[in-house]
Structures are given as structure tokens and as C-alpha cells.
Scaffold this motif. Structure first.
Motif, PDB file in Angstrom:
ATOM      1  N   THR A 122      88.205  78.527 -11.346  1.00  0.00           N
ATOM      2  CA  THR A 122      90.125  77.709 -11.367  1.00  0.00           C
ATOM      3  C   THR A 122      90.208  76.472 -10.808  1.00  0.00           C
ATOM      4  O   THR A 122      91.265  75.831 -11.499  1.00  0.00           O
ATOM      5  CB  THR A 122      90.599  78.942 -10.359  1.00  0.00           C
ATOM      6  OG1 THR A 122      90.521  78.346  -8.888  1.00  0.00           O
ATOM      7  CG2 THR A 122      90.793  79.943 -10.740  1.00  0.00           C
ATOM      8  N   LYS A 123      89.254  75.935 -10.672  1.00  0.00           N
ATOM      9  CA  LYS A 123      89.253  74.089 -10.096  1.00  0.00           C
ATOM     10  C   LYS A 123      88.932  73.524 -10.842  1.00  0.00           C
ATOM     11  O   LYS A 123      88.754  72.363 -11.048  1.00  0.00           O
ATOM     12  CB  LYS A 123      88.361  73.121  -9.015  1.00  0.00           C
ATOM     13  CG  LYS A 123      89.726  74.058  -7.567  1.00  0.00           C
ATOM     14  CD  LYS A 123      88.544  73.308  -6.161  1.00  0.00           C
ATOM     15  CE  LYS A 123      88.062  72.039  -6.598  1.00  0.00           C
ATOM     16  NZ  LYS A 123      87.569  72.146  -4.908  1.00  0.00           N
ATOM     17  N   GLY A 124      87.966  74.644 -12.595  1.00  0.00           N
ATOM     18  CA  GLY A 124      87.601  73.440 -13.100  1.00  0.00           C
ATOM     19  C   GLY A 124      85.970  73.268 -13.487  1.00  0.00           C
ATOM     20  O   GLY A 124      85.418  72.951 -14.383  1.00  0.00           O
ATOM     21  N   ALA A 139      89.065  70.342 -20.103  1.00  0.00           N
ATOM     22  CA  ALA A 139      89.796  70.662 -19.330  1.00  0.00           C
ATOM     23  C   ALA A 139      90.945  69.731 -19.534  1.00  0.00           C
ATOM     24  O   ALA A 139      90.098  67.927 -19.622  1.00  0.00           O
ATOM     25  CB  ALA A 139      90.511  71.031 -17.883  1.00  0.00           C
ATOM     26  N   ILE A 140      92.123  69.014 -20.351  1.00  0.00           N
ATOM     27  CA  ILE A 140      93.006  68.033 -21.119  1.00  0.00           C
ATOM     28  C   ILE A 140      93.880  67.940 -19.266  1.00  0.00           C
ATOM     29  O   ILE A 140      94.534  69.334 -19.501  1.00  0.00           O
ATOM     30  CB  ILE A 140      93.330  67.471 -21.981  1.00  0.00           C
ATOM     31  CG1 ILE A 140      92.261  67.284 -22.586  1.00  0.00           C
ATOM     32  CG2 ILE A 140      94.294  66.673 -22.194  1.00  0.00           C
ATOM     33  CD1 ILE A 140      90.822  67.177 -22.396  1.00  0.00           C
ATOM     34  N   HIS A 141      94.350  66.885 -18.507  1.00  0.00           N
ATOM     35  CA  HIS A 141      95.418  66.737 -17.573  1.00  0.00           C
ATOM     36  C   HIS A 141      96.064  65.323 -18.219  1.00  0.00           C
ATOM     37  O   HIS A 141      95.508  64.185 -18.513  1.00  0.00           O
ATOM     38  CB  HIS A 141      94.644  66.104 -16.524  1.00  0.00           C
ATOM     39  CG  HIS A 141      94.348  68.364 -15.167  1.00  0.00           C
ATOM     40  ND1 HIS A 141      93.905  68.102 -14.000  1.00  0.00           N
ATOM     41  CD2 HIS A 141      93.715  68.895 -15.586  1.00  0.00           C
ATOM     42  CE1 HIS A 141      93.199  68.872 -14.276  1.00  0.00           C
ATOM     43  NE2 HIS A 141      93.461  69.534 -14.810  1.00  0.00           N
ATOM     44  N   SER A 173      74.225  67.107 -17.097  1.00  0.00           N
ATOM     45  CA  SER A 173      74.605  66.093 -15.455  1.00  0.00           C
ATOM     46  C   SER A 173      76.145  65.136 -15.678  1.00  0.00           C
ATOM     47  O   SER A 173      76.541  65.227 -14.825  1.00  0.00           O
ATOM     48  CB  SER A 173      74.080  65.304 -15.820  1.00  0.00           C
ATOM     49  OG  SER A 173      73.308  64.743 -16.808  1.00  0.00           O
ATOM     50  N   GLU A 174      76.627  65.127 -17.017  1.00  0.00           N
ATOM     51  CA  GLU A 174      77.848  64.964 -17.402  1.00  0.00           C
ATOM     52  C   GLU A 174      79.122  65.238 -17.370  1.00  0.00           C
ATOM     53  O   GLU A 174      80.458  64.808 -17.598  1.00  0.00           O
ATOM     54  CB  GLU A 174      77.724  63.121 -18.777  1.00  0.00           C
ATOM     55  CG  GLU A 174      76.379  62.231 -18.121  1.00  0.00           C
ATOM     56  CD  GLU A 174      76.405  61.502 -19.951  1.00  0.00           C
ATOM     57  OE1 GLU A 174      76.688  60.145 -19.608  1.00  0.00           O
ATOM     58  OE2 GLU A 174      76.280  61.816 -20.523  1.00  0.00           O
ATOM     59  N   ILE A 175      79.269  66.386 -17.618  1.00  0.00           N
ATOM     60  CA  ILE A 175      80.159  67.827 -17.674  1.00  0.00           C
ATOM     61  C   ILE A 175      81.215  67.256 -16.428  1.00  0.00           C
ATOM     62  O   ILE A 175      81.166  67.436 -15.560  1.00  0.00           O
ATOM     63  CB  ILE A 175      79.414  69.098 -17.648  1.00  0.00           C
ATOM     64  CG1 ILE A 175      78.982  69.347 -18.875  1.00  0.00           C
ATOM     65  CG2 ILE A 175      80.575  69.656 -16.980  1.00  0.00           C
ATOM     66  CD1 ILE A 175      78.110  70.834 -18.354  1.00  0.00           C
ATOM     67  N   PRO A 176      82.387  66.625 -16.897  1.00  0.00           N
ATOM     68  CA  PRO A 176      83.117  66.352 -15.975  1.00  0.00           C
ATOM     69  C   PRO A 176      84.091  67.322 -15.471  1.00  0.00           C
ATOM     70  O   PRO A 176      84.196  68.746 -16.985  1.00  0.00           O
ATOM     71  CB  PRO A 176      83.855  65.726 -17.099  1.00  0.00           C
ATOM     72  CG  PRO A 176      84.136  66.135 -18.647  1.00  0.00           C
ATOM     73  CD  PRO A 176      82.585  66.163 -19.140  1.00  0.00           C
ATOM     74  N   GLU A 177      84.214  67.677 -14.529  1.00  0.00           N
ATOM     75  CA  GLU A 177      86.100  68.981 -14.026  1.00  0.00           C
ATOM     76  C   GLU A 177      87.044  68.789 -15.611  1.00  0.00           C
ATOM     77  O   GLU A 177      87.341  70.198 -15.851  1.00  0.00           O
ATOM     78  CB  GLU A 177      86.188  68.688 -12.446  1.00  0.00           C
ATOM     79  CG  GLU A 177      85.446  69.196 -11.659  1.00  0.00           C
ATOM     80  CD  GLU A 177      85.565  68.836 -10.014  1.00  0.00           C
ATOM     81  OE1 GLU A 177      86.892  69.452 -10.085  1.00  0.00           O
ATOM     82  OE2 GLU A 177      85.222  68.931  -9.213  1.00  0.00           O
ATOM     83  N   PHE A 178      87.378  67.672 -15.653  1.00  0.00           N
ATOM     84  CA  PHE A 178      88.557  67.675 -16.271  1.00  0.00           C
ATOM     85  C   PHE A 178      88.506  66.275 -16.775  1.00  0.00           C
ATOM     86  O   PHE A 178      88.084  64.964 -16.278  1.00  0.00           O
ATOM     87  CB  PHE A 178      89.822  67.538 -15.584  1.00  0.00           C
ATOM     88  CG  PHE A 178      90.228  67.653 -14.595  1.00  0.00           C
ATOM     89  CD1 PHE A 178      90.330  65.605 -14.235  1.00  0.00           C
ATOM     90  CD2 PHE A 178      89.502  67.577 -13.432  1.00  0.00           C
ATOM     91  CE1 PHE A 178      90.848  65.500 -13.248  1.00  0.00           C
ATOM     92  CE2 PHE A 178      89.901  67.138 -12.310  1.00  0.00           C
ATOM     93  CZ  PHE A 178      90.870  65.692 -11.678  1.00  0.00           C
TER      94      PHE A 178
END
Length: 260
Positions: free
Chosen positions: A56-58, A111-113, A142-147
Motif C-alpha cells: 500500500t506504500k507503493g 503512482a503519480i503524486h 533497479s530503477e522502479i520508483p515507489e511514486f
């Protein structure tokens, strides 16, 4: 990324099926499956509270830990591929994960914040639209961001930010979502005049029917009777002019019949 990826405690799931899955969830365990990289799929159980907190945090990339077992997937990097929810769409009930390495290029949604308050919101009736809360990209594990954060302070009425305008951490990201897809937009909300129309209708009042409308046959008969009204009979007790009694002492008209 390998060191930063959260560690998920896992164990093999012996019994399969919805009935057993429900029992596992009641005990605080989250059913899942791990597949990919030429190995057989493995059904697992994760600590539900731990896994759902990170998801749920991404977080999308995890390392698996099988305590007390020398498993082929011990320390394996996995990427969350699919989540299944309950019938209300609120609780995660199952997770699909695929085996990956740090150098693999994968497709994933980020996700886009939105950050800041758009200046266009100061105008009366203005609202912020966020039609695409996630964007699909291709990048290395290795580059996947949480958001990804997008600032909107300069966003005005009638303007928007498209997927093509979102800034990514590096040039290694390939946008898969339509570049014209709208991420954020300020629009003026138009109020529907339903209430006003209702007031006008109420003031006009309902139509009052004072007489029953005749049926087709009755209407035809009525029309025929109206046409015959031109030759209407004389008033009651009136005598025809030809048979009127002559006044006293008057002679009968010429040509009249002689009285014998």
C-alpha cells in the motif's frame, strides 16, 4: 535496490483452493504465487500485515525469506505483478509475484503524486481533475520508483499536465501510457440548472382537465349533430303557419275550399 528492497517472510502453501485460502487469511496470512525465470510456480504464504503495509506504500520489488528452509527462492528478488481484492475492492486477498533480477527491464505502473496547490483553484467553481493516478513505464528493476511527484502550483484554469510532461528519474524510462493522457487539469464546474427548471415548472402549475375528451366515435357523432342543428324544430306548442286558424270574421283566402 537489492539492499533497499523490503524482505518478506514466506513459507510454502500446502493446501490450495478458496476454502483453505480463506482460512489462511483468517490467521493473518496472505496467499500468493511466485513464478517466472524458467522455474515452476510456487504457492506461498506471506505475513499479511507486513506485505500489505509495503504494498500500500507503493513498494513493488521484494526479497523473499524462507526461515528454517533452504529454498531455491531464498533471497529471490520478486516483482508484484497482480493483486486480487475482495468483492468490495478494499482488501488484498491474493498476490502474484514474478522472479526478477536487478538488470531485468520490466513493464510496471508507477503512482503519480500531485504536489502543491494549483493557482487556478482560486477561481470560483474551479476543481482539480486527476484522471490518471498511475502511468505505465518500462525500466530496469533497479530503477522502479515507489511514486513520481508532479508539482502543480503553476497550473491554471483550462490548462493541464499530460503524461509526456512528467519528468522521470533517468532517460532509461520508456513511457508506455499514451503521451496525451491527462495527469492533472483545472476545470470550471458547471452547475446544472435542474433546481431552477423545477421551480419554473411548479410556478406554471399542472394542466387542469375540465371535461372528458371524446373518443373518436363520439367526436364524429357530435360533429354530425352539430351539422343538423341548422334545421332545428320550432319551439314546443308552436303551430305550423299553413294550419293557423283565421281571425274572427275574416274571409277565407281565395282558392280555399268552400265550406259545405
Amino acid at each position: 535496490m537489492h539492499e533497499k528492497a523490503p524482505l518478506l517472510t514466506a513459507k510454502h502453501r500446502e493446501r490450495l483452493g478458496s476454502r483453505y485460502s480463506r482460512r489462511y487469511r483468517d490467521k493473518g496470512e496472505l496467499p500468493g504465487v511466485v513464478y517466472g525465470r524458467g522455474k515452476d510456480p510456487v504457492s506461498v504464504l506471506l505475513n499479511a500485515e507486513e506485505a500489505i503495509k509495503h504494498i500500500t506504500k507503493g513498494e513493488k520489488v521484494f526479497r523473499l525469506d524462507f526461515p528454517g528452509h533452504k529454498d531455491i527462492d531464498e533471497g529471490q528478488m520478486v516483482l508484484v505483478r497482480d493483486l486480487q481484492f475482495d468483492y468490495l475492492g478494499t482488501n488484498i486477498v491474493h498476490v502474484d509475484m514474478t522472479r526478477v533480477s536487478l538488470t531485468d527491464r520490466v513493464r510496471t505502473k508507477v503512482a503519480i503524486h500531485l504536489l502543491g496547490e494549483a493557482k487556478g483553484l482560486k477561481q470560483a467553481g474551479a476543481i482539480l481533475m486527476h484522471p490518471n493516478a498511475t502511468l505505465e513505464v518500462e525500466c530496469a528493476v533497479s530503477e522502479i520508483p515507489e511514486f513520481i511527484e508532479v508539482r502543480i502550483e503553476d497550473l491554471d484554469v483550462g490548462h493541464g499536465i499530460t503524461a509526456a510532461e512528467v519528468v522521470w528519474p533517468s532517460d532509461n524510462f520508456k513511457l508506455l501510457t499514451d503521451k496525451h493522457a491527462m495527469v492533472a487539469q483545472i476545470v470550471i464546474q458547471v452547475e446544472e440548472k435542474v433546481a431552477e427548471a423545477a421551480v419554473v415548472d411548479a410556478a406554471a402549475g399542472p394542466e387542469v382537465l375540465t371535461a372528458k375528451k371524446p373518443a373518436e366515435g363520439e367526436a364524429a357523432a357530435g360533429a354530425k349533430g352539430a351539422a343538423g342543428a341548422k334545421g332545428a324544430a320550432p319551439a314546443k306548442d308552436a303551430k305550423a303557419a299553413g294550419g293557423a286558424k283565421p281571425a274572427a270574421g275574416a274571409k277565407p283566402a281565395a282558392g280555399g275550399a268552400a265550406k259545405k
